[in-house]
Design an enzyme around this catalytic site. Structure first.
Site, PDB file in Angstrom:
ATOM      1  CG  HIS B  52     112.653 -92.942  69.883  1.00 51.76           C
ATOM      2  ND1 HIS B  52     113.194 -92.060  70.772  1.00 51.76           N
ATOM      3  CD2 HIS B  52     112.098 -93.940  70.617  1.00 51.76           C
ATOM      4  CE1 HIS B  52     112.989 -92.508  72.007  1.00 51.76           C
ATOM      5  NE2 HIS B  52     112.324 -93.656  71.935  1.00 51.76           N
ATOM      6  CD  GLU B  74     115.385 -89.662  69.475  1.00 45.21           C
ATOM      7  OE1 GLU B  74     116.622 -89.602  69.705  1.00 45.21           O
ATOM      8  OE2 GLU B  74     114.597 -90.165  70.277  1.00 45.21           O
ATOM      9  CG  ASN B 408     120.246 -93.240  30.593  1.00 43.11           C
ATOM     10  OD1 ASN B 408     121.108 -92.364  30.662  1.00 43.11           O
ATOM     11  ND2 ASN B 408     120.508 -94.481  30.256  1.00 43.11           N
TER      12      ASN B 408
END
Lengths: 122, 681
Positions: B52, B74, B408
């Site tokens: 918001h 929102e 990795n």
């Protein structure tokens, strides 16, 4: 003496923006509160002339702040403007019911805010 | 663009990044909530508020792309917090992607405010989630609530009230008042206490006629009967039951959106006996956001000052050499004062630059979650020592190498759940990310409990790639070092994540640029650990200045253990490596002249100097022609083209307008200890 405006808003960028928008039209002193609690602490300490507040804030919300101000003999006369983001229409209307004088929807044009300040503080 | 509006944009970008960072952190918790099926309403509301705020802010700056996407997110979050759409991992994943898109937009605008890209696809995906959302049904119980109470509730709070009426037994109005100076802490103590037994729906400040005090009215939903609540909060608080239950208590609590389970400690803290605390600084910000470039500039100026001080020091020495001069003595005294103050200033500026690695670790947390879900692996990340501090610049430059190592570990280390089960391991893999300060260094370690590195498999691959001859006999450490060679990849298929064209060789080079060292340990079936040792700060370092032939170099002093003079006759050769005896141990030697091809080994003198360098157990002797002394040097970047010169970590300014090269001690050490002849090629 410069009129004091309390800006209650949790975004620091927004507070700065509101501050500079107001400073552009005259000699006003801006008192910033980052949340409702800070506003509660500032109100009895600083003699402010007007209050701008957001609605969606942590701790207490803007509506609760409006209700507090309107219910307190010391502050009930203060011009009070709600500044909130679009989408909270219901909450904004509640704010007006609780006694806010006006509301402003973000994003707003600088002139809109300036006009409100002039209207209430001259 | 005017400077004030560009500064305002800078403010916006800073705050936007902060909001997104917080959103991402909250999302991690939300993801767990989705898996468990219950969630703290405060968390949902906080995430909603973040989106918001971002929407509102971006709108003010005319960033319609950010604003419109934030608006959609929102909206979705609003539905979520109002219970109109269910919380699922899929939804959390979508939110995460949405926030990442926002983050990319914000980052892009940091480079150029006009930066944008099409976000309509993302917006559409968010909209699809909204389809089928149900509206909240009216609850007759709501009619029993005093309209005055309802008047100050936001839509969200009304929703929470409804939820409480549905699932909880009692609704209380609790009135209390606190000292104006400490009310926020006092209130927090009370709310925390209440939250263990239910939900605080709203906090209304009351306009009671009090000086120096402020009254509040809390709306509290709970299953605790009035008598027990009274005991919980203690006397002195007015508790009023707004809705005496009309039905017998329902035992079912599973539908309730619940906060954290009640904490184990049952310490009773009431508003009355709450510890007196000093006036809060919690809400009044005591920090400023500073552009890292400004800090760099300050650091550089301090660096120049340190160098200027050294120049004055040299003048002092010169005057002293010319015999007793009163002015000389005075200058020396003044210089000492300057030196002390300068040290304080330097320390101060350094401290400002120090940041905890927590932020970096949080980012890694997100990466672990993202990559793990993409690779269908289940992984828990354990974090230790997140409060360890490092220079901000190092933390930033560490982000990419660390990310790569972690990817990795997920890609190649942690096995798929079914393999792990077959091996009797927990299905959930563990990655442990830790940081710890050791003297002037910080060690950052990434440990996994995956399949480990099979030396034979690595060796075969290296032979296939022609990196080593078929017959090469390599120690375990030498095999691990192969992994850091350019272009080496053991993955059968290069994954789109780990294989972003960046190999472990680049990781190693990046670490070397930070004057760091990287080490690997692994055991097949048990896991792999990669440790990065870094200096705490970079910008100004004390260095040992040395000479080889006619070239001057700097060795960071924090890696120099001692210096000594050695007779050539005491050098012995073991396994084709030259070593000397150093207190019951052998010290491998590295002839710097050979490394940089400066000297001819033929004309060696009878004695030479050795700087013993190393970290912890590992050390080598660097052979030089002359030790020139200690000095503060300001590290400068080498620039792109020289970034990967072996043996060199960077350049430094000596103050007399001379630039010298700083040795990459970590790199030189591992090459020497490995005995890698390729290094000298």
């Amino acid at each position: 003496m410069a009129k004091k405006i309390l800006v209650t808003e949790d975004s620091s960028t927004m507070r700065a923006l509101i501050g500079s928008t107001i400073a552009a039209i005259g000699d006003y002193e801006i008192v910033e509160a980052a949340n409702g609690f800070e506003a509660l602490r500032i109100l009895p300490r600083e003699k402010v002339d007007m209050v701008l507040t957001d609605i969606n804030m942590p701790d207490i919300n803007g509506l609760e702040l409006v209700s507090f101000i309107r219910g307190n003999a010391n502050y009930k006369h203060l011009p009070l403007v709600i500044i909130s983001t679009e989408g909270s229409e219901r909450d904004r209307l509640k704010g007006l019911d609780l006694g806010a004088d006006a509301y402003l929807v973000k994003p707003f044009a600088p002139e809109e805010l300036q006009q409100l300040i002039r209207k209430f503080l001259g | 663009m005017s400077s004030s509006s560009s500064r305002a944009i800078g403010d916006f970008l800073g705050e936007a990044e902060e909001i997104i960072e917080n959103l991402n952190n909250d999302l991690i918790v939300l993801d767990d909530c989705a898996a468990e099926g219950s969630c703290d309403p405060d968390l949902l509301n906080r995430i909603f508020r973040g989106a918001h705020s971002l929407k509102g802010l971006a709108g003010m700056f005319g960033f319609d792309d950010i604003s419109s996407l934030a608006h959609h997110l929102e909206n979705l979050l609003d539905h979520l917090r109002l219970g109109k759409v269910p919380l699922t991992n899929g939804l959390v994943q979508l939110l995460s992607e949405g926030f990442e898109t926002l983050s990319r937009l914000v980052e892009g605008k940091g480079e150029n405010p006009d930066f944008t890209f099409d976000v309509s696809a993302m917006r559409q995906r968010v909209e699809q989630f909204l389809v089928g959302g149900s509206d909240e049904e009216a609850d007759p119980e709501m009619d029993r609530i005093d309209p005055e109470i309802l008047a100050v509730l936001t839509e969200f709070e009304e929703h929470r009230l409804r939820e409480n009426l549905k699932h909880r037994l009692y609704l209380f109005k609790i009135k209390t008042d606190f000292d104006l100076a400490t009310f926020d802490q006092d209130l927090a103590v009370l709310t925390d206490l209440l939250k263990k037994e239910g939900e605080v729906i709203s906090t209304l400040p009351l306009s009671a006629d009090l000086t120096d005090r402020i009254a509040f009215q809390l709306l509290f939903g709970t299953n605790l009967p009035e008598g027990e609540l009274g005991v919980l909060v203690g006397p002195g608080l007015a508790v009023e039951n707004l809705l005496p239950p009309s039905e017998p208590p329902s035992p079912s609590r599973e539908m309730i959106l619940e906060g954290e389970p009640p904490a184990a400690s049952g310490r009773e803290v009431t508003a009355e006996n709450a510890p007196a605390m000093e006036t809060s600084a919690r809400s009044i910000s005591r920090t400023v956001r500073v552009d890292i470039d400004k800090l760099d500039l300050l650091m550089n100026v301090v660096g120049e000052l340190v160098l200027a001080k050294a120049a004055i020091g040299r003048v002092c020495e010169k005057l002293k050499g010319e015999g007793g001069n009163e002015l000389g003595t005075e200058l020396q005294k003044a210089t000492r004062v300057l030196e002390r103050r300068l040290e304080e200033l330097q320390k101060g500026v350094m401290e400002v630059r120090m940041v905890p690695v927590a932020q970096l670790f949080d980012k890694m947390n997100r990466i672990v979650r993202k990559v793990a879900s993409e690779r269908n692996k289940r992984i828990a990340l354990e974090i230790q020592g997140a409060d360890t501090e490092l220079d901000k610049l190092i933390v930033e430059d560490l982000s990419d190498p660390l990310m790569h190592i972690i990817r990795n570990a997920i890609d190649h280390g942690i096995e798929p759940p079914e393999d792990r089960r077959a091996q009797g391991k927990s299905e959930k893999g563990l990655i442990c990310l830790s940081a710890a300060q050791k003297g002037n260094h910080v060690v950052i370690e990434v440990r996994d409990d995956g399949r480990g590195i099979d030396p034979e498999k690595v060796r075969r691959k290296a032979v296939e790639r022609g990196l080593i001859p078929e017959t090469a006999k390599l120690s375990r450490e030498q095999v691990y070092d192969l992994l850091f060679m350019p272009g080496f990849s053991t993955a059968e298929t290069v994954s789109d994540l780990s294989g972003r064209g960046v190999g472990m060789d680049v990781v190693k080079n990046n670490i070397a640029l930070l004057s760091g060292m990287i080490e690997m340990e692994s055991e097949v079936g048990v896991g792999t650990s990669i440790a990065i040792t870094l200096p705490i700060t970079l910008a100004i370092i004390k260095a040992l200045i040395i000479r080889v032939c006619d070239k001057i170099y700097a060795i960071p002093i924090n890696s120099v253990m001692e210096t000594m003079m050695v007779e050539t006759s005491s050098v012995r050769t073991i396994e084709r490596k030259e070593v000397i005896e150093l207190r019951d141990s052998t010290l491998p030697l590295l002839w710097l002249g050979d490394v940089f091809q400066l000297s001819d080994r033929g004309n060696r003198r009878a004695r030479f100097f050795v700087a013993v360098v190393g970290f912890a157990e590992k050390k080598i002797g660097i052979v030089v022609d002359e030790l020139l002394g200690q000095q503060d040097v300001v590290i400068k970047s080498l620039g792109e083209s020289l970034a990967f010169v072996r043996g060199i970590a960077g350049a430094a300014d000596l103050g007399n307008q001379k630039t010298i090269l700083v040795l990459d001690v970590g790199g030189l050490m591992s090459e020497t200890l490995r005995g890698d002849s390729a290094f000298f090629a």
